[in-house]
Design a protein around this motif. Structure first.
Motif, PDB file in Angstrom:
ATOM      1  N   TYR A 125      25.778  44.414 -26.081  1.00 23.46           N
ATOM      2  CA  TYR A 125      27.050  43.963 -25.516  1.00 23.46           C
ATOM      3  C   TYR A 125      27.968  43.564 -26.672  1.00 23.46           C
ATOM      4  CZ  TYR A 125      24.046  43.799 -21.446  1.00 23.46           C
ATOM      5  OH  TYR A 125      23.164  44.130 -20.458  1.00 23.46           O
ATOM      6  N   GLY A 131      28.666  41.348 -17.118  1.00 19.80           N
ATOM      7  CA  GLY A 131      28.854  41.833 -15.758  1.00 19.80           C
ATOM      8  C   GLY A 131      27.860  41.279 -14.762  1.00 19.80           C
ATOM      9  N   SER A 132      27.194  40.188 -15.138  1.00 22.17           N
ATOM     10  CA  SER A 132      26.186  39.579 -14.272  1.00 22.17           C
ATOM     11  C   SER A 132      25.952  38.145 -14.729  1.00 22.17           C
ATOM     12  CB  SER A 132      24.885  40.373 -14.369  1.00 22.17           C
ATOM     13  OG  SER A 132      23.880  39.781 -13.592  1.00 22.17           O
ATOM     14  N   LYS A 168      29.178  35.862 -18.984  1.00 23.99           N
ATOM     15  CA  LYS A 168      28.874  36.453 -17.674  1.00 23.99           C
ATOM     16  C   LYS A 168      29.839  37.609 -17.390  1.00 23.99           C
ATOM     17  CE  LYS A 168      30.025  34.098 -14.011  1.00 23.99           C
ATOM     18  NZ  LYS A 168      30.060  33.115 -12.934  1.00 23.99           N
ATOM     19  N   ASP A 169      31.121  37.422 -17.740  1.00 21.19           N
ATOM     20  CA  ASP A 169      32.112  38.477 -17.530  1.00 21.19           C
ATOM     21  C   ASP A 169      31.833  39.689 -18.419  1.00 21.19           C
ATOM     22  OD1 ASP A 169      33.368  36.755 -15.744  1.00 21.19           O
ATOM     23  OD2 ASP A 169      34.764  35.997 -17.258  1.00 21.19           O
TER      24      ASP A 169
END
Length: 81
Positions: A42, A14-15, A10-11
């Motif tokens: 990512y 960014g969501s 999630k980090d």
């Protein structure tokens, strides 16, 4: 395709979730293809020691087929204490 993210994933993204448009999701047919897609978009995810993927609340191997309406969760490695 809706993907839920937990912990460090999630980090990195960014969501807490990703929603892939049908045009992208239609190119992803298996858990392995999803991992490749996420790694390309990512790159920090590739640095994790492992990523578990759950499809419809069940841990899934790389060969499991996925579709637009499946619930997908990306679960990072966890450490116990």
């Amino acid at each position: 395709m809706n993907i839920l993210l937990f912990g460090i994933t999630k980090d990195i993204v960014g969501s807490s979730s990703l929603s892939l448009p049908h045009s992208q999701a239609s190119k992803i047919g298996t858990v392995r293809e999803l991992k490749i897609y996420l790694g390309k978009n990512y790159p920090k995810l590739q640095e994790l020691s492992s990523l578990a993927v759950a499809v419809n609340n069940t841990y899934a191997e790389d060969v499991v087929k996925i579709g637009n309406f499946d619930e997908i969760a990306i679960i990072p490695p966890v450490s116990g204490g």
